[in-house]
Design a protein around this motif. Structure first.
Motif, mmCIF file in Angstrom:
data_model
loop_
_atom_site.group_PDB
_atom_site.id
_atom_site.type_symbol
_atom_site.label_atom_id
_atom_site.label_comp_id
_atom_site.label_asym_id
_atom_site.label_seq_id
_atom_site.Cartn_x
_atom_site.Cartn_y
_atom_site.Cartn_z
ATOM 1 N N THR A 1 32.401 1.918 -9.203
ATOM 2 C CA THR A 1 33.102 2.555 -10.062
ATOM 3 C C THR A 1 33.627 1.886 -11.030
ATOM 4 O O THR A 1 34.294 1.779 -11.920
ATOM 5 N N CYS A 2 33.305 0.288 -10.422
ATOM 6 C CA CYS A 2 34.728 -0.702 -10.861
ATOM 7 C C CYS A 2 34.163 -0.908 -12.322
ATOM 8 O O CYS A 2 34.673 -1.839 -13.084
ATOM 9 N N THR A 3 32.654 -0.614 -13.149
ATOM 10 C CA THR A 3 32.991 -0.262 -14.722
ATOM 11 C C THR A 3 34.034 0.366 -15.417
ATOM 12 O O THR A 3 33.985 0.249 -16.564
ATOM 13 N N ILE A 4 33.987 1.507 -15.039
ATOM 14 C CA ILE A 4 35.345 2.046 -15.687
ATOM 15 C C ILE A 4 37.204 1.745 -15.063
ATOM 16 O O ILE A 4 37.606 1.966 -15.631
ATOM 17 N N ASP A 5 37.313 1.320 -13.401
ATOM 18 C CA ASP A 5 37.758 1.180 -13.424
ATOM 19 C C ASP A 5 39.409 1.013 -13.735
ATOM 20 O O ASP A 5 40.519 0.706 -14.286
ATOM 21 N N GLU B 1 31.055 -2.336 -17.793
ATOM 22 C CA GLU B 1 31.577 -1.680 -18.430
ATOM 23 C C GLU B 1 31.968 -1.083 -19.663
ATOM 24 O O GLU B 1 32.304 -0.463 -20.090
ATOM 25 N N HIS B 2 31.075 -2.550 -20.440
ATOM 26 C CA HIS B 2 31.358 -1.865 -22.003
ATOM 27 C C HIS B 2 30.715 -1.325 -22.083
ATOM 28 O O HIS B 2 30.947 0.017 -23.370
ATOM 29 N N LEU C 1 38.548 -7.374 -26.781
ATOM 30 C CA LEU C 1 37.339 -7.651 -27.813
ATOM 31 C C LEU C 1 36.398 -8.745 -26.648
ATOM 32 O O LEU C 1 36.654 -8.280 -25.406
ATOM 33 N N ASN C 2 35.393 -8.429 -26.547
ATOM 34 C CA ASN C 2 34.063 -8.111 -25.729
ATOM 35 C C ASN C 2 33.565 -9.429 -25.395
ATOM 36 O O ASN C 2 33.412 -10.998 -26.588
ATOM 37 N N SER D 1 35.668 -11.025 -18.505
ATOM 38 C CA SER D 1 34.371 -9.674 -19.291
ATOM 39 C C SER D 1 35.026 -8.925 -20.632
ATOM 40 O O SER D 1 34.391 -9.084 -22.307
ATOM 41 N N SER D 2 36.512 -9.059 -20.954
ATOM 42 C CA SER D 2 37.254 -8.790 -21.861
ATOM 43 C C SER D 2 38.072 -9.062 -21.848
ATOM 44 O O SER D 2 39.051 -9.287 -21.185
#
Length: 334
Positions: free
Chosen positions: A80-84, A159-160, A251-252, A324-325
């Protein structure tokens, strides 16, 4: 399953998140803010885990499911780290700025924003993640597997893809272009983007590469037309937000190298609006793991859902070299 089933004001003992709203005297944000003010050098972490990695939610079926023994179904969340990190940042942004919940309701929906804040303040972190998954994500963005009476949802990925692209039209921009050649097959074009992906400028003499990259993304320009057989020039208008300047922008930064990130601007001009640095998400390539850093009252905190003490006050601003952002909020005083 309808995400509305998570809007229950009572305790949820079966989800492992049995924390009643009536027991709370402060919001989660107010407690984090108080811990920042009262911290000591010996203990710089928040008193309990916030949005821990993964999660398990247990659903109790009704009596009609089985005559004698109620049926329990487990939902297990993985990777879930891709949304956490972004959920943590979203909560801070909504809690720290009194005008933003109403604004973001125009994009994400009033019901979603209210439910999201309620669940976070009730420490129902697994339910928060399920709310995002079922309310905002598409099924193709995650994997599911059923084992006996258990459903496993795996969010391994980017995550993006899992968060930024699901912010509805929040950061949608449009840029029109006109070809000077009357015989061009497509004289007028529209270029729309739902996210802001910026590339590092090649000019080594620029002091602020990030601001220059943002300016290049939004600026007007003239280029050779790329339509087959066309010899004209294409004039691009200034890129604008489709629905006005959003409360925050992401910002990506995935394509940027660490050596290009020696300077991170705290103030950023985006489409003639001033934005302030609020936080960032970080990516560890070796572990394929995302974490986040953000500011509260000028103090930097680091969030990592995998750690036992996953919310820690930092002594100094973090080194944002594994970006990452970057997340900027609109300056409401301007």
């Amino acid at each position: 399953m309808d995400a509305s089933c998570f809007d229950q004001p009572s305790c949820d003992a079966h989800s492992g998140e049995g924390f009643c709203q009536s027991e709370r005297t402060k919001t989660l944000f107010e407690e984090i803010r108080a811990s920042v003010k009262n911290n000591s050098d010996e203990d710089r972490s928040f008193w309990r885990p916030v949005l821990p990695w993964g999660g398990v939610y247990t659903i109790k079926a009704g009596r009609k499911a089985m005559a004698c023994n109620p049926l329990y179904v487990r939902i297990s969340l993985k990777n879930t780290c891709t949304i956490d990190g972004f959920l943590m940042l979203l909560y801070v942004i909504l809690s720290e700025n009194e005008y933003f919940p109403r604004e973001l309701s125009n994009y994400l929906g009033k019901e979603f924003v209210e439910r999201f804040l309620y669940l976070m303040d009730s420490y129902k972190f697994t339910t928060v993640k399920l709310l995002w998954i079922w309310d905002k994500m598409e099924k193709r963005q995650y994997k599911t597997k059923v084992h006996k009476a258990s459903l496993e949802i795996d969010l391994f990925g980017n995550e993006h893809e899992n968060f930024t692209k699901n912010l509805e039209s929040l950061m949608s921009t449009i840029q029109e272009s006109f070809c000077t050649n009357w015989r061009c097959r497509i004289r007028i074009q529209e270029d729309q983007h739902k996210t802001i992906i910026i590339n590092c400028p090649q000019d080594p003499l620029l002091d602020d590469l990030i601001q220059a990259a943002v300016d290049e993304f939004f600026c007007s320009k003239i280029e050779l037309c790329e339509e087959f057989g066309c010899v004209g020039q294409r004039e691009f208008t200034q890129r604008i937000f489709c629905h006005g300047a959003p409360p925050f922008v992401i910002l990506n930064m995935q394509q940027w190298k660490s050596e290009d990130l020696a300077y991170i601007p705290y103030y950023l001009a985006v489409a003639q609006q001033r934005y302030l640095l609020e936080g960032a998400t970080l990516f560890n390539k070796e572990e394929h793991h995302y974490s986040a850093a953000f500011k509260i009252d000028g103090n930097w905190m680091h969030y990592d859902g995998l750690r036992t003490e996953n919310l820690v006050l930092l002594n100094k601003p973090p080194e944002l070299l594994l970006l990452s952002s970057l997340v900027y909020i609109r300056d409401i005083e301007k």
